[in-house]
Design a protein around this motif. Structure first.
Motif, PDB file in Angstrom:
ATOM      1  N   THR A  33       0.831  -1.204   0.000  1.00 58.60           N
ATOM      2  CA  THR A  33       0.000   0.000   0.000  1.00 58.60           C
ATOM      3  C   THR A  33       0.865   1.253   0.000  1.00 58.60           C
ATOM      4  OG1 THR A  33      -1.814  -1.119   1.141  1.00 58.60           O
ATOM      5  CG2 THR A  33      -1.759   1.282   1.274  1.00 58.60           C
ATOM      6  N   ALA A  34       1.886   1.264   0.867  1.00 55.07           N
ATOM      7  CA  ALA A  34       2.770   2.425   0.946  1.00 55.07           C
ATOM      8  C   ALA A  34       3.606   2.584  -0.317  1.00 55.07           C
ATOM      9  CB  ALA A  34       3.675   2.297   2.166  1.00 55.07           C
ATOM     10  N   ALA A  35       4.142   1.467  -0.835  1.00 51.05           N
ATOM     11  CA  ALA A  35       4.997   1.528  -2.018  1.00 51.05           C
ATOM     12  C   ALA A  35       4.212   1.971  -3.240  1.00 51.05           C
ATOM     13  CB  ALA A  35       5.649   0.174  -2.261  1.00 51.05           C
ATOM     14  N   ASP A  36       2.992   1.471  -3.397  1.00 49.93           N
ATOM     15  CA  ASP A  36       2.189   1.850  -4.552  1.00 49.93           C
ATOM     16  C   ASP A  36       1.878   3.343  -4.543  1.00 49.93           C
ATOM     17  OD1 ASP A  36       2.236  -0.725  -5.453  1.00 49.93           O
ATOM     18  OD2 ASP A  36       0.143  -1.190  -4.962  1.00 49.93           O
ATOM     19  N   ALA A  37       1.628   3.892  -3.364  1.00 47.40           N
ATOM     20  CA  ALA A  37       1.376   5.330  -3.271  1.00 47.40           C
ATOM     21  C   ALA A  37       2.626   6.115  -3.662  1.00 47.40           C
ATOM     22  CB  ALA A  37       0.946   5.693  -1.852  1.00 47.40           C
ATOM     23  N   GLY A  38       3.789   5.648  -3.212  1.00 49.68           N
ATOM     24  CA  GLY A  38       5.035   6.312  -3.568  1.00 49.68           C
ATOM     25  C   GLY A  38       5.345   6.210  -5.047  1.00 49.68           C
ATOM     26  N   TYR A  39       5.106   5.032  -5.619  1.00 49.01           N
ATOM     27  CA  TYR A  39       5.334   4.840  -7.054  1.00 49.01           C
ATOM     28  C   TYR A  39       4.435   5.765  -7.868  1.00 49.01           C
ATOM     29  CZ  TYR A  39       8.337   0.662  -6.927  1.00 49.01           C
ATOM     30  OH  TYR A  39       9.376  -0.202  -6.766  1.00 49.01           O
ATOM     31  N   ALA A  40       3.201   5.918  -7.448  1.00 49.30           N
ATOM     32  CA  ALA A  40       2.267   6.759  -8.195  1.00 49.30           C
ATOM     33  C   ALA A  40       2.754   8.203  -8.233  1.00 49.30           C
ATOM     34  CB  ALA A  40       0.878   6.676  -7.567  1.00 49.30           C
ATOM     35  N   ILE A  41       3.243   8.705  -7.091  1.00 50.13           N
ATOM     36  CA  ILE A  41       3.759  10.076  -7.035  1.00 50.13           C
ATOM     37  C   ILE A  41       4.998  10.218  -7.915  1.00 50.13           C
ATOM     38  CG2 ILE A  41       4.807  11.791  -5.516  1.00 50.13           C
ATOM     39  CD1 ILE A  41       2.979  10.702  -3.276  1.00 50.13           C
ATOM     40  N   ALA A  42       5.886   9.221  -7.841  1.00 49.94           N
ATOM     41  CA  ALA A  42       7.102   9.262  -8.647  1.00 49.94           C
ATOM     42  C   ALA A  42       6.797   9.246 -10.137  1.00 49.94           C
ATOM     43  CB  ALA A  42       8.013   8.094  -8.275  1.00 49.94           C
ATOM     44  N   MET A  43       5.860   8.408 -10.542  1.00 44.72           N
ATOM     45  CA  MET A  43       5.497   8.326 -11.956  1.00 44.72           C
ATOM     46  C   MET A  43       4.904   9.635 -12.453  1.00 44.72           C
ATOM     47  SD  MET A  43       6.188   5.568 -13.694  1.00 44.72           S
ATOM     48  CE  MET A  43       4.911   5.382 -14.941  1.00 44.72           C
ATOM     49  N   GLU A  44       4.096  10.285 -11.639  1.00 45.08           N
ATOM     50  CA  GLU A  44       3.518  11.562 -12.038  1.00 45.08           C
ATOM     51  C   GLU A  44       4.614  12.597 -12.247  1.00 45.08           C
ATOM     52  OE1 GLU A  44       0.681  12.610  -9.093  1.00 45.08           O
ATOM     53  OE2 GLU A  44      -0.764  11.056  -9.662  1.00 45.08           O
ATOM     54  N   GLY A  45       5.656  12.548 -11.401  1.00 48.48           N
ATOM     55  CA  GLY A  45       6.764  13.475 -11.552  1.00 48.48           C
ATOM     56  C   GLY A  45       7.545  13.240 -12.829  1.00 48.48           C
ATOM     57  N   ILE A  46       7.760  11.963 -13.177  1.00 52.32           N
ATOM     58  CA  ILE A  46       8.483  11.629 -14.400  1.00 52.32           C
ATOM     59  C   ILE A  46       7.648  11.951 -15.632  1.00 52.32           C
ATOM     60  CG2 ILE A  46       9.419   9.708 -15.744  1.00 52.32           C
ATOM     61  CD1 ILE A  46      10.153   8.371 -13.083  1.00 52.32           C
ATOM     62  N   ALA A  47       6.342  11.716 -15.539  1.00 62.71           N
ATOM     63  CA  ALA A  47       5.471  11.847 -16.709  1.00 62.71           C
ATOM     64  C   ALA A  47       5.333  13.283 -17.188  1.00 62.71           C
ATOM     65  CB  ALA A  47       4.098  11.271 -16.383  1.00 62.71           C
ATOM     66  N   GLY A  48       5.326  14.233 -16.254  1.00 63.72           N
ATOM     67  CA  GLY A  48       5.105  15.615 -16.650  1.00 63.72           C
ATOM     68  C   GLY A  48       3.679  15.812 -17.125  1.00 63.72           C
ATOM     69  N   SER A  49       3.504  16.636 -18.154  1.00 65.63           N
ATOM     70  CA  SER A  49       2.172  16.943 -18.676  1.00 65.63           C
ATOM     71  C   SER A  49       1.739  15.856 -19.656  1.00 65.63           C
ATOM     72  CB  SER A  49       2.181  18.301 -19.375  1.00 65.63           C
ATOM     73  OG  SER A  49       0.919  18.589 -19.922  1.00 65.63           O
ATOM     74  N   LEU A  50       0.652  15.167 -19.330  1.00 67.95           N
ATOM     75  CA  LEU A  50       0.139  14.092 -20.173  1.00 67.95           C
ATOM     76  C   LEU A  50      -1.094  14.566 -20.932  1.00 67.95           C
ATOM     77  CD1 LEU A  50       0.470  11.119 -17.655  1.00 67.95           C
ATOM     78  CD2 LEU A  50       1.903  11.560 -19.663  1.00 67.95           C
ATOM     79  N   ARG A  51      -1.234  14.098 -22.160  1.00 65.89           N
ATOM     80  CA  ARG A  51      -2.359  14.517 -23.005  1.00 65.89           C
ATOM     81  C   ARG A  51      -3.394  13.406 -23.185  1.00 65.89           C
ATOM     82  NH1 ARG A  51       2.275  15.515 -25.396  1.00 65.89           N
ATOM     83  NH2 ARG A  51       1.939  13.886 -26.963  1.00 65.89           N
ATOM     84  N   ALA A  52      -2.969  12.154 -23.102  1.00 69.23           N
ATOM     85  CA  ALA A  52      -3.877  11.033 -23.345  1.00 69.23           C
ATOM     86  C   ALA A  52      -4.940  10.956 -22.251  1.00 69.23           C
ATOM     87  CB  ALA A  52      -3.097   9.724 -23.402  1.00 69.23           C
ATOM     88  N   THR A  53      -6.144  10.579 -22.654  1.00 72.38           N
ATOM     89  CA  THR A  53      -7.203  10.299 -21.691  1.00 72.38           C
ATOM     90  C   THR A  53      -7.148   8.825 -21.316  1.00 72.38           C
ATOM     91  OG1 THR A  53      -8.769   9.862 -23.479  1.00 72.38           O
ATOM     92  CG2 THR A  53      -8.671  12.123 -22.612  1.00 72.38           C
ATOM     93  N   VAL A  54      -7.810   8.448 -20.226  1.00 70.74           N
ATOM     94  CA  VAL A  54      -7.732   7.058 -19.781  1.00 70.74           C
ATOM     95  C   VAL A  54      -9.042   6.649 -19.128  1.00 70.74           C
ATOM     96  CG1 VAL A  54      -6.708   7.690 -17.545  1.00 70.74           C
ATOM     97  CG2 VAL A  54      -6.348   5.382 -18.478  1.00 70.74           C
ATOM     98  N   GLU A  55      -9.445   5.415 -19.383  1.00 66.54           N
ATOM     99  CA  GLU A  55     -10.575   4.814 -18.690  1.00 66.54           C
ATOM    100  C   GLU A  55     -10.145   3.437 -18.205  1.00 66.54           C
ATOM    101  OE1 GLU A  55     -13.967   3.496 -20.900  1.00 66.54           O
ATOM    102  OE2 GLU A  55     -12.823   3.286 -22.767  1.00 66.54           O
ATOM    103  N   THR A  56     -10.746   2.977 -17.131  1.00 68.07           N
ATOM    104  CA  THR A  56     -10.391   1.684 -16.551  1.00 68.07           C
ATOM    105  C   THR A  56     -11.511   0.691 -16.814  1.00 68.07           C
ATOM    106  OG1 THR A  56      -9.069   2.746 -14.828  1.00 68.07           O
ATOM    107  CG2 THR A  56      -9.756   0.467 -14.447  1.00 68.07           C
TER     108      THR A  56
END
Length: 305
Positions: A33-56
């Motif tokens: 749970t803790a690692a996934d939250a950290g990974y999500a923040i890190a990925m957002e930092g690497i990704a920068g501004s994203l244009r694609a939309t997404v659905e699950t």
């Protein structure tokens, strides 16, 4: 980046994180749970501004984040992204962001497989999710228009998925991208000793996560460690590693195994690069993205070899 990842005495900061015993499932659930939250923040930092939309969407027991590029794109083509995270971590927000990144990078619809992970769902749950997603994608896209990519643990699952797909009579995709693939859970290669504490991102063995994932399965089973599988008939493959990567030996051995099986495989090894690259902001990271983009573009609609 290398300096920031170590203490003043040169010891990698990631050595300070001690993994739980494989039998302590409650501790693993908390860590995930803790690692996934950290990974999500890190990925957002690497990704920068994203244009694609997404659905699950849900495919069987799997969650899949389907990212669609902005503007005009070829709807016949598809990229399947299998995230990293030692076969335990990296799901959720990080996987969702990764799907958008690949949709932007390649200009096609990307299916990011948020596969199930231990301790709740050990092997073969993640593999089942990947195979189900691949079958779903093949129902909407021709095999010659599908490329599969996996980073680290995702590289393991990409290979194992194609072993299963071949056994089940499914066709091969147009191409395969393997970034520092975790294809040998026995950790038998030379770099597991030579690059221990040299790789500042992955400084030591992942034996605990490997055992948690395998859940008693033989670590040499090709569906667990696909380095030991029959790779004949696989699609053209791009592999990447770095001279400081703990998985360098696995990647090199996998490249040779693919070549021996008659598969067109190219290997890119970057100077001083640890596992996972330099964090996205260096010339080497940019060169790797360009190599991957060029390889994928060359596979769209290509004939199988």
């Amino acid at each position: 980046m290398l300096d920031r990842a170590v203490r003043a005495d040169g010891v990698p900061l990631n050595t300070l994180h001690v993994l739980p015993d494989p039998a302590d499932h409650a501790a693993w659930a908390d860590l995930k749970t803790a690692a996934d939250a950290g990974y999500a923040i890190a990925m957002e930092g690497i990704a920068g501004s994203l244009r694609a939309t997404v659905e699950t969407i849900t495919i069987g027991a799997a969650r899949v984040h389907v990212a669609t590029p902005e503007g005009a794109f070829d709807p016949t083509r598809a990229y399947i992204d299998l995230h990293g995270g030692a076969l335990v971590f990296g799901g959720g927000g990080a996987c969702r962001t990764g799907a958008r990144m690949h949709a932007d990078q390649h200009g096609v619809r990307c299916y990011g497989v948020d596969y199930r992970t231990p301790p709740e769902h050990p092997f073969p749950a993640a593999l089942d999710d990947c195979v189900a997603t691949y079958a779903h994608v093949l129902a909407h896209h021709a095999p010659a228009d599908v490329v599969i990519g996996g980073r680290s643990a995702g590289g393991n699952l990409a290979l194992a998925m194609l072993l299963r797909a071949r056994a089940e009579g499914l066709p091969m995709p147009a191409g395969l991208v393997l970034l520092s693939p975790q294809a040998d859970l026995t950790e038998s290669g030379d770099s597991f000793a030579v690059n221990a504490l040299v790789d500042v991102v992955l400084p030591g063995s992942l034996a605990a996560t490997n055992l948690l994932y395998a859940n008693g399965a033989d670590l040499r089973d090709p569906l667990v460690s696909p380095l030991f599988g029959d790779l004949s008939g696989f699609p053209p493959t791009l592999l990447q590693s770095g001279t400081r990567d703990l998985f360098l030996s696995t990647t090199v051995r996998l490249h040779r195994a693919l070549r021996r099986a008659g598969v067109a495989a190219e290997l890119h090894v970057f100077e001083a690069m640890p596992h996972g690259g330099f964090g996205g902001g260096t010339q080497e990271d940019a060169e790797l993205r360009a190599e991957v983009a060029g390889f994928v573009a060359g596979r769209w609609g290509g004939s199988q070899v």
